[in-house]
Design a protein around this motif. Structure first.
Motif, PDB file in Angstrom:
ATOM      1  N   GLN A  71     -32.388   8.490 -35.034  1.00  0.00           N
ATOM      2  CA  GLN A  71     -31.521   9.358 -34.244  1.00  0.00           C
ATOM      3  C   GLN A  71     -31.201   8.668 -32.924  1.00  0.00           C
ATOM      4  OE1 GLN A  71     -32.760  13.218 -32.244  1.00  0.00           O
ATOM      5  NE2 GLN A  71     -32.499  13.846 -34.376  1.00  0.00           N
ATOM      6  N   LEU A  72     -29.913   8.577 -32.629  1.00  0.00           N
ATOM      7  CA  LEU A  72     -29.506   7.903 -31.396  1.00  0.00           C
ATOM      8  C   LEU A  72     -29.096   8.945 -30.364  1.00  0.00           C
ATOM      9  CD1 LEU A  72     -29.001   5.069 -30.145  1.00  0.00           C
ATOM     10  CD2 LEU A  72     -26.604   5.352 -30.778  1.00  0.00           C
ATOM     11  N   GLN A  73     -29.573   8.706 -29.148  1.00  0.00           N
ATOM     12  CA  GLN A  73     -29.325   9.663 -28.071  1.00  0.00           C
ATOM     13  C   GLN A  73     -28.749   8.903 -26.877  1.00  0.00           C
ATOM     14  OE1 GLN A  73     -33.131  11.098 -26.816  1.00  0.00           O
ATOM     15  NE2 GLN A  73     -32.271  12.583 -25.392  1.00  0.00           N
ATOM     16  N   THR A  74     -27.712   9.444 -26.259  1.00  0.00           N
ATOM     17  CA  THR A  74     -27.216   8.854 -25.014  1.00  0.00           C
ATOM     18  C   THR A  74     -27.812   9.655 -23.864  1.00  0.00           C
ATOM     19  OG1 THR A  74     -25.170   8.113 -26.040  1.00  0.00           O
ATOM     20  CG2 THR A  74     -25.148   8.338 -23.660  1.00  0.00           C
ATOM     21  N   HIS A  81     -20.410   2.240 -16.450  1.00  0.00           N
ATOM     22  CA  HIS A  81     -20.136   3.194 -17.520  1.00  0.00           C
ATOM     23  C   HIS A  81     -20.517   2.698 -18.915  1.00  0.00           C
ATOM     24  CE1 HIS A  81     -18.776   7.192 -18.271  1.00  0.00           C
ATOM     25  NE2 HIS A  81     -18.176   6.788 -19.370  1.00  0.00           N
ATOM     26  N   ARG A  82     -21.566   1.941 -19.009  1.00  0.00           N
ATOM     27  CA  ARG A  82     -22.124   1.654 -20.335  1.00  0.00           C
ATOM     28  C   ARG A  82     -23.121   2.766 -20.652  1.00  0.00           C
ATOM     29  NH1 ARG A  82     -21.385  -3.338 -17.997  1.00  0.00           N
ATOM     30  NH2 ARG A  82     -20.019  -4.669 -19.215  1.00  0.00           N
ATOM     31  N   PRO A  83     -23.157   3.201 -21.908  1.00  0.00           N
ATOM     32  CA  PRO A  83     -24.104   4.274 -22.230  1.00  0.00           C
ATOM     33  C   PRO A  83     -25.544   3.770 -22.199  1.00  0.00           C
ATOM     34  CG  PRO A  83     -23.001   3.471 -24.214  1.00  0.00           C
ATOM     35  CD  PRO A  83     -22.364   2.765 -23.062  1.00  0.00           C
ATOM     36  N   LYS A  84     -26.432   4.613 -21.706  1.00  0.00           N
ATOM     37  CA  LYS A  84     -27.869   4.317 -21.798  1.00  0.00           C
ATOM     38  C   LYS A  84     -28.357   5.052 -23.030  1.00  0.00           C
ATOM     39  CE  LYS A  84     -30.790   3.137 -19.563  1.00  0.00           C
ATOM     40  NZ  LYS A  84     -31.502   2.052 -20.233  1.00  0.00           N
ATOM     41  N   VAL A  85     -28.850   4.299 -24.015  1.00  0.00           N
ATOM     42  CA  VAL A  85     -29.206   4.940 -25.287  1.00  0.00           C
ATOM     43  C   VAL A  85     -30.691   4.793 -25.613  1.00  0.00           C
ATOM     44  CG1 VAL A  85     -26.906   4.606 -26.273  1.00  0.00           C
ATOM     45  CG2 VAL A  85     -28.674   2.863 -26.648  1.00  0.00           C
ATOM     46  N   ILE A  86     -31.169   5.715 -26.434  1.00  0.00           N
ATOM     47  CA  ILE A  86     -32.513   5.599 -26.996  1.00  0.00           C
ATOM     48  C   ILE A  86     -32.427   5.925 -28.479  1.00  0.00           C
ATOM     49  CG2 ILE A  86     -34.821   6.635 -27.030  1.00  0.00           C
ATOM     50  CD1 ILE A  86     -34.737   6.659 -24.038  1.00  0.00           C
ATOM     51  N   LEU A  87     -32.931   5.016 -29.281  1.00  0.00           N
ATOM     52  CA  LEU A  87     -32.964   5.236 -30.730  1.00  0.00           C
ATOM     53  C   LEU A  87     -34.379   5.685 -31.091  1.00  0.00           C
ATOM     54  CD1 LEU A  87     -31.322   4.818 -33.430  1.00  0.00           C
ATOM     55  CD2 LEU A  87     -32.613   2.689 -33.670  1.00  0.00           C
ATOM     56  N   ILE A 168     -36.835   3.554 -29.048  1.00  0.00           N
ATOM     57  CA  ILE A 168     -36.435   2.187 -28.686  1.00  0.00           C
ATOM     58  C   ILE A 168     -35.302   2.230 -27.674  1.00  0.00           C
ATOM     59  CG2 ILE A 168     -35.537  -0.006 -29.559  1.00  0.00           C
ATOM     60  CD1 ILE A 168     -36.921   0.543 -32.175  1.00  0.00           C
ATOM     61  N   ASP A 169     -35.554   1.637 -26.516  1.00  0.00           N
ATOM     62  CA  ASP A 169     -34.520   1.478 -25.494  1.00  0.00           C
ATOM     63  C   ASP A 169     -34.152  -0.004 -25.507  1.00  0.00           C
ATOM     64  OD1 ASP A 169     -33.070   0.984 -23.206  1.00  0.00           O
ATOM     65  OD2 ASP A 169     -34.227   2.352 -21.956  1.00  0.00           O
ATOM     66  N   PRO A 170     -33.003  -0.370 -26.105  1.00  0.00           N
ATOM     67  CA  PRO A 170     -32.724  -1.790 -26.355  1.00  0.00           C
ATOM     68  C   PRO A 170     -32.509  -2.600 -25.072  1.00  0.00           C
ATOM     69  CG  PRO A 170     -30.784  -0.459 -26.842  1.00  0.00           C
ATOM     70  CD  PRO A 170     -31.895   0.497 -26.534  1.00  0.00           C
TER      71      PRO A 170
END
Ligand SMILES: [Zn+2]
Length: 846
Positions: A71-74, A81-87, A168-170
């Motif tokens: 599940q990917l979350q912004t 303005h790049r999204p900060k995501v966590i998978l 996971i925070d890439p």
């Protein structure tokens, strides 16, 4: 018809290549073919290119779409303005119960709730990568790790999916990552060039390590000056992970580093010893095992500073988890030669992949142990907090509503419990008024963060600091604060609202705005931008206002209505709007004749010039310091600042500007003609704001003549053992610590300040004598200035009574020298105004 056939064959070859590539990272592993590997998705083997951040996010989106185990979350956006995501990856069953799992973890971390049955709780693993954008192996490793975790068929991978939730925070720093990736990719040769001197391995200033404003985000977990860390820490407190990783790169000739760090050296004073003595060694065995398997060299313990709470690997240690720092030798580019032969990008990626797997295996094997530790951590925080003789800290600045609000919000962001102060208190001569001060009890689960905010630390086992050795945040915010065992707390504060003041309607002779509030300079800048003429009153006075008699300090802004270009109603409307936007209180007066002190038309009242600021940046100049200034003016004032690369200085006509900022750095590349232009401009009334060693250069070229502090005799041993060199020389540095300075409250640099003693941050070993002109050293260190952090005895002697700020007049202009760091890490709100005063009031400083 030929094209699709070609595409098919091409795709087939690519797939084979990609499988061969993943074999390098995961030898012998079998994968679920329904999940594409990063190489299949990207169309090139991982390690061949520096993958653009948007492609990393796209790969994670693909994983999210393909399987219910991901599940990917912004969680937010960067400055660019790049999204900060966590998978998030776990078994389908755990994913279906994700919210219950999270709630249980929060319950475990809350000693006021019953302890849940930890035997049934999955391990919460947080893999963080790439806080430094030019340490790029980490984000590639993040993609491979996500792939392995979702698609690998080994028992370990299956076991992890069943018994852990992995976040996971890439890339903690997407803006910096793309800055560096573009550099490495666009300078790549075919064939690749391993020579360390090649352009590919040597980024242009400021490099990709830092974020948009050139801040090191691996220092920002405590200050929270940037959105990347704000959303990260907010997310962190939604999960309290058991383990958090922080993957880095170091020199190409080095090998690999994992924790434990140097024992008793630079460890954080509030972290329980169990973390260092027991948990780290437990995990280290796994890292060693995995690295031994691939024959990669590594080291532990020798150095690495683990003390500053704003590191991504230290903040988790102060929150009941285990923070782990990893450093691999860097290929910085696609391949670079080293003492051990060529280091490839793929080699550095593999090092981080195996340690990602090792971290997860260790977390899984210690699942119950780490859960018990998390609970113990917060239970002991409460019991130790209850025994702390301080019992409470009280704080608040009665003159600065905005700075109070910023600090309270900051404490809330770190989940510290804050209460209103319910009774007036006076401690050590400082009063804390009900309604304008707050109470933080030590008896609370975030006790260790309370200490981080309010304690000064002076005793250290080691004297070599990689970084700051002081971080007392109440001092950074310029808060009067004290331990207050008898303080009485009122309501708990859950949010802070900016005040709105009523605006004095009707006709006015002039408007007055006190300069004491943190956002008064923002209001001034907005007024000037709107074309309103503003003056500054250089002495204190009292006026009859809409609220009766009010005392105003020196530095108060005055808007005379008889000297405006626009119609009176228009001016009043604009002032009202700007005051509402910047949360400033405006007073109206109907006469220039004051009740006491000077009148509004006195010669000691003068127009405030609208700043036209140019800052020198580029190769040789401290990007950190320049970035702090840029960030302050952009983010807090909304003031544009022209940033000029040093090599473009020849094109500058300084007469288009009134203020020139010289951050610390090397200015020797300026030609004699350029220096003469600078001298001429200063002599005609320009203001130079000079930081630390930029002042030494101004001395050298004869623009100023300030003198360094020299002690009677500095005795050093004639010879020392070879292996003591690092410790002996390192001990002389001022890595970053807090000192007490004394302000001349009558000088314009101190406008808005009400107490002559002010904590300041210093990270330089340049010590300058007070000016020969006895009126022009408005900030001096006290005779006993050491508040917190490490300093050597000799340096402390030099610092005593030396200058914090010196003004050097030059013709009709002047240089304002800062020897401390008024804008440090976007968090020294208490000293920002000194710097802003130099910008707005520079022409009145000498
Ligand atoms: Zn790093």
């Amino acid at each position: 018809m030929k094209r699709p056939l070609f595409g098919l064959i091409f795709g087939f070859i690519l797939t084979l290549q990609a499988f061969a590539q993943e074999e390098y990272y995961f030898p012998g592993e079998k994968f679920d073919p329904a999940i594409p590997s990063p190489s299949q998705f990207l169309g090139y083997p991982v390690g061949d290119w520096h993958t653009r951040y948007d492609l990393i996010v796209k790969y994670f989106e693909k994983l999210d779409q393909l399987s219910e185990t991901a599940q990917l979350q912004t969680i937010g956006y960067t400055h660019e303005h790049r999204p900060k995501v966590i998978l998030t990856i776990a078994s389908a069953k755990n994913m279906a119960n994700l919210e219950q799992i999270r709630q249980k973890q929060l319950q475990l971390a809350d000693p006021n709730q019953a302890k849940p049955d930890v035997a049934s709780m999955p391990s919460i693993i947080h893999l963080g990568y790439g806080v430094h954008g030019n340490e790029p192996s980490s984000a590639e490793a993040a993609m491979l790790t996500a792939y392995w975790l979702m698609a690998a068929q080994s028992d370990l991978a299956k076991n992890l999916r069943e018994n852990s939730v992995v976040h996971i925070d890439p890339t903690l720093n997407p803006d910096g990552r793309d800055r560096h990736s573009l550099w490495a990719n666009s300078n790549k040769g075919f064939p690749a060039v391993a020579d360390p001197l090649d352009r590919e391995h040597n980024e242009a200033w400021p490099g990709g390590r830092t974020n948009h404003y050139w801040f090191d985000l691996n220092r920002d977990w405590l200050p929270l000056a940037h959105p990347e860390s704000q959303v990260k820490v907010e997310w962190y407190h939604q999960w309290y992970p058991n383990v958090t990783t922080d993957f880095h790169e170091m020199g190409t000739n080095s090998t690999y580093f994992f924790e434990p760090t140097k024992p008793y050296g630079s460890e954080n004073p509030v972290v329980p010893r169990k973390n260092y003595d027991d948990i780290n060694p437990r995990f280290a065995k796994y890292f060693a095992k995995y690295m031994d398997e691939i024959g990669s060299l590594y080291w532990t313990k020798e150095v690495f500073d683990n003390s500053y709470p704003g590191y991504g690997s230290t903040y988790p240690d102060i929150h009941g988890g285990l923070g782990l720092v990893f450093e691999t030798a860097s290929s910085r580019g696609h391949v670079q030669s080293s003492q051990r032969g060529d280091i490839t990008f793929a080699f550095t990626i593999r090092n981080h992949v195996v340690n990602s797997l090792a971290t997860m295996e260790a977390a899984l094997d210690n699942r119950v142990y780490m859960h018990d530790y998390l609970r113990e951590f917060f239970e002991s925080a409460v019991s130790e907090g209850a025994k702390d003789p301080a019992k409470n800290y009280v704080f608040g600045d009665e003159f600065d509503e905005s700075r109070n609000r910023l600090f309270v919000q900051f404490l809330l962001d770190h989940k510290i419990k804050v209460y209103e102060n319910s009774a007036d208190l006076t401690l050590a001569g400082q009063s804390y008024k009900k309604g304008k001060s707050w109470v933080v009890p030590t008896n609370q689960p975030q006790y260790r963060m309370v200490r981080t905010m309010f304690e000064y630390v002076k005793e250290f086992a080691d004297s070599v600091f990689y970084d700051a050795s002081a971080w007392t945040m109440a001092a950074a915010y310029g808060m009067p604060f004290a331990a207050a065992p008898s303080a009485k707390s009122g309501n708990q504060v859950s949010e802070v609202e900016a005040p709105s003041f009523s605006f004095p309607e009707g006709k006015a002779y002039a408007y007055l705005i006190d300069w004491s509030d943190y956002y008064a300079p923002k209001m001034l800048f907005e007024l000037q931008k709107a074309g309103i003429h503003v003056e500054s009153v250089h002495r204190s006075f009292s006026s009859q206002t809409q609220e009766g008699k009010v005392d105003f300090p020196a530095g108060t802004l005055m808007i005379p209505m008889g000297f405006q270009k626009m119609k009176a109603e228009e001016v009043s409307t604009k002032i009202k709007e700007i005051a509402a936007k910047t949360h400033q209180k405006v007073y109206a007066v109907q006469t220039g004749l004051n009740l006491s002190g000077i009148d509004l038309g006195s010669n000691l009242v003068s127009a405030v010039q609208q700043p036209k600021v140019l800052m020198m940046v580029g190769t040789g100049i401290s990007s950190y310091e320049a970035g702090e200034i840029w960030n302050l003016l952009d983010q807090q004032l909304g003031m544009p600042i022209t940033k000029v690369n040093l090599e473009q200085f020849g094109r500058v006509n300084l007469h288009n500007y009134n203020t020139l900022i010289l951050p610390s750095g090397n200015y020797n590349s300026l030609s004699e003609g350029q220096v003469n232009h600078l001298k001429d401009w200063v002599n005609r009334g320009g203001t130079i704001i000079s930081m630390k060693n930029a002042s030494l250069w101004l001395n050298r070229v004869g623009i100023t003549k300030e003198e360094a502090v020299k002690l009677e005799e500095e005795k050093e041993p004639a010879s020392l053992r070879f292996n003591t060199r690092n410790d002996f020389e390192g001990a002389k540095e001022v890595g970053g610590s807090i000192y007490l300075a004394e302000l001349d409250l009558t000088h314009p640099i101190a406008y808005g300040y009400h107490r002559k003693n002010l904590p300041v941050y210093r990270n330089t070993d340049i010590f300058i004598k007070p000016s020969a002109d006895k009126y022009l050293t408005p900030i001096k260190y006290t005779a006993n200035p050491h508040l917190g952090g490490y300093i050597s005895k000799t340096n402390l002697e030099k610092l005593k009574l030396s200058a914090g700020v010196v003004i050097s007049p030059s013709g009709q202009g002047r240089v304002v020298h800062f020897f401390d760091s008024p804008n440090f890490r976007g968090t020294w709100f208490g000293t920002n105004k000194l710097f802003l005063n130099a910008i707005f009031h520079g022409d009145n400083m000498d």
